[in-house]
Design a protein around this motif. Structure first.
Motif, PDB file in Angstrom:
ATOM      1  N   HIS A 165       0.858  -1.077  -0.070  1.00  0.00           N
ATOM      2  CA  HIS A 165       0.007   0.005  -0.005  1.00  0.00           C
ATOM      3  C   HIS A 165       0.729   1.292  -0.084  1.00  0.00           C
ATOM      4  O   HIS A 165       0.572   2.297  -0.582  1.00  0.00           O
ATOM      5  N   GLU A 166       1.766   1.203   0.683  1.00  0.00           N
ATOM      6  CA  GLU A 166       2.721   2.586   0.661  1.00  0.00           C
ATOM      7  C   GLU A 166       3.561   2.646  -0.358  1.00  0.00           C
ATOM      8  O   GLU A 166       3.604   3.819  -0.986  1.00  0.00           O
ATOM      9  N   ARG A 167       3.894   1.499  -1.291  1.00  0.00           N
ATOM     10  CA  ARG A 167       4.407   1.758  -2.447  1.00  0.00           C
ATOM     11  C   ARG A 167       3.697   2.198  -3.607  1.00  0.00           C
ATOM     12  O   ARG A 167       3.935   3.011  -4.336  1.00  0.00           O
ATOM     13  N   ALA A 168       2.255   1.863  -3.332  1.00  0.00           N
ATOM     14  CA  ALA A 168       1.507   2.542  -4.269  1.00  0.00           C
ATOM     15  C   ALA A 168       0.962   3.566  -4.196  1.00  0.00           C
ATOM     16  O   ALA A 168       0.684   4.461  -5.294  1.00  0.00           O
ATOM     17  N   ARG A 169       1.173   4.385  -2.911  1.00  0.00           N
ATOM     18  CA  ARG A 169       0.600   5.729  -2.686  1.00  0.00           C
ATOM     19  C   ARG A 169       1.697   6.952  -2.399  1.00  0.00           C
ATOM     20  O   ARG A 169       1.375   7.858  -2.352  1.00  0.00           O
ATOM     21  N   ARG A 170       3.101   6.183  -2.113  1.00  0.00           N
ATOM     22  CA  ARG A 170       3.864   7.395  -1.662  1.00  0.00           C
ATOM     23  C   ARG A 170       4.440   8.333  -2.814  1.00  0.00           C
ATOM     24  O   ARG A 170       4.311   9.542  -2.247  1.00  0.00           O
TER      25      ARG A 170
END
Length: 392
Positions: A86-91
């Protein structure tokens, strides 16, 4: 105060860190006592407040917050791997890591009395070393008034992402003091391989190791054994830290005793963020075995969780409350861990309120250290490296 000083406003809007805002030197005459004396030239009137040594955040992630953005609803899947995805997708959408965000996080730390920290900074194939460069710039803007050590953190795994090991080496060559790791068994699914690689790199470069270990119970304890074996074999005593390490509090008493004794013998340290959902690291057992440990805030309003304020003293309160610590000597010990005891994690020698110590201190309205811990009152004045960084 003899004349007005300019201090950072509350960090709920963008601002620059206080580079060059030098304040008069502050002399502390009594350790952990309420002090009242007229302020002379170059002094600060303590106004009868309690003085504590500067608070040390031993486990932070200053590069990952969405503080300063509009509210971000929790999304994605649970679990460590789900949060990573999730972090990789939104950072990128949120500009993480970003200089303004990192400044805000540091200013929140300062507002709550933190004058030194150890921070993990993500290093992966998408970011390269950009996060480390940003964090270093934000810290440098304080011009030595706060101190920080950097852990090059492979948040997305080590072996499962070819090229990460080379990035970790490059991070150390660029000045990162420590190499991180993450759940060798459950993330890379190769605990021996990940630990062999990280320890070999540390032995070759002289870097320390600071590894996240969330894996529970006997799976986690098995990885403790692997870490201790390599610490001993490579002569890395005093250079290895295990963050979280929930397994220590989940195995049986005999297994825990043996692990802690070996950790104490090898000076393998621990850091905790005192998670409420899990048993706490056992204060008396760690102290009896000589295992040094410290408190950290972990993430602050990041894509892993909306919680977090940047108040390490609040984490110490959480640890003490969840551990059912009530006696004065235990409460004083927790305060010590949050201040002078945490100093080695940030590379500080002489962190206290004694003559010759670095001038890091916090003034707050409390009767004594125990009262400061159980009430966690607002910090009234924060001094780092002899400079006033914040005044309420």
């Amino acid at each position: 105060m003899h004349a007005p000083h300019r201090f950072p406003p509350p960090l709920h809007r963008p601002q620059r860190a206080p580079r060059g805002r030098r304040a008069r030197r502050c002399r502390v005459r009594h350790r952990h006592r309420r002090v009242r004396h007229p302020a002379g030239p170059g002094e600060i009137d303590g106004r009868g407040l309690l003085a504590l040594s500067g608070i040390v955040n031993t486990h932070a992630h200053v590069d990952k917050s969405w503080i300063g953005h509009s509210w971000q609803s929790y999304g994605g899947e649970g679990g460590t791997d789900g949060r990573i995805r999730h972090e990789r997708a939104r950072r990128d959408e949120l500009g993480i890591p970003g200089l303004d965000i990192t400044r805000r996080v540091l200013a929140e730390f300062v507002r709550f009395g933190t004058t030194a920290l150890r921070t993990h900074v993500d290093v992966d194939l998408g970011l390269g070393l950009r996060g480390i460069e940003i964090v270093r710039q934000a810290v440098d803007e304080y011009d030595g008034a706060i101190l920080a050590e950097i852990v090059a953190f492979p948040q997305d795994g080590v072996l499962r992402r070819p090229g990460v090991l080379e990035l970790l080496r490059a991070a150390v060559e660029a000045g990162a003091q420590h190499i991180g790791g993450l759940d060798p068994a459950s993330i890379d699914r190769d605990p021996v391989g990940q630990l062999d690689a990280i320890f070999a790199l540390a032995a070759d470069t002289g870097a320390g190791i600071d590894i996240h270990l969330h894996d529970p119970a006997e799976l986690g304890a098995f990885q403790f054994d692997l870490i201790l074996d390599r610490t001993e074999a490579l002569g890395l005593s005093g250079k290895v830290n295990i963050a979280h390490g929930f397994a220590v509090a989940q195995v049986d008493a005999v297994r825990r005793r043996d692990l802690l004794q070996r950790m104490g013998d090898l000076d393998v340290t621990m850091t905790t963020v005192a998670p409420l959902r899990l048993p706490q690291l056992p204060l008396h057992e760690l102290d009896a075995a000589g295992v040094r440990f410290g408190f950290g805030t972990d993430g602050i309003r990041d894509l892993w969780s909306p919680y977090g304020t940047g108040d390490t003293l609040g984490i110490a309160w959480q640890y003490a409350r969840a551990s059912s610590l009530v006696r004065d000597e235990d409460l004083r010990r927790v305060i010590e861990l949050a201040t002078t005891g945490g100093a080695p994690f940030a590379g500080i020698a002489g962190h206290g309120l004694n003559p010759g110590d670095r001038a890091d201190l916090v003034l707050l309205d409390a009767e004594n250290e125990m009262d400061a811990l159980v009430r966690t009152p607002p910090r009234d004045l924060v001094v780092g490296g002899g400079r006033v960084l914040y005044e309420r």
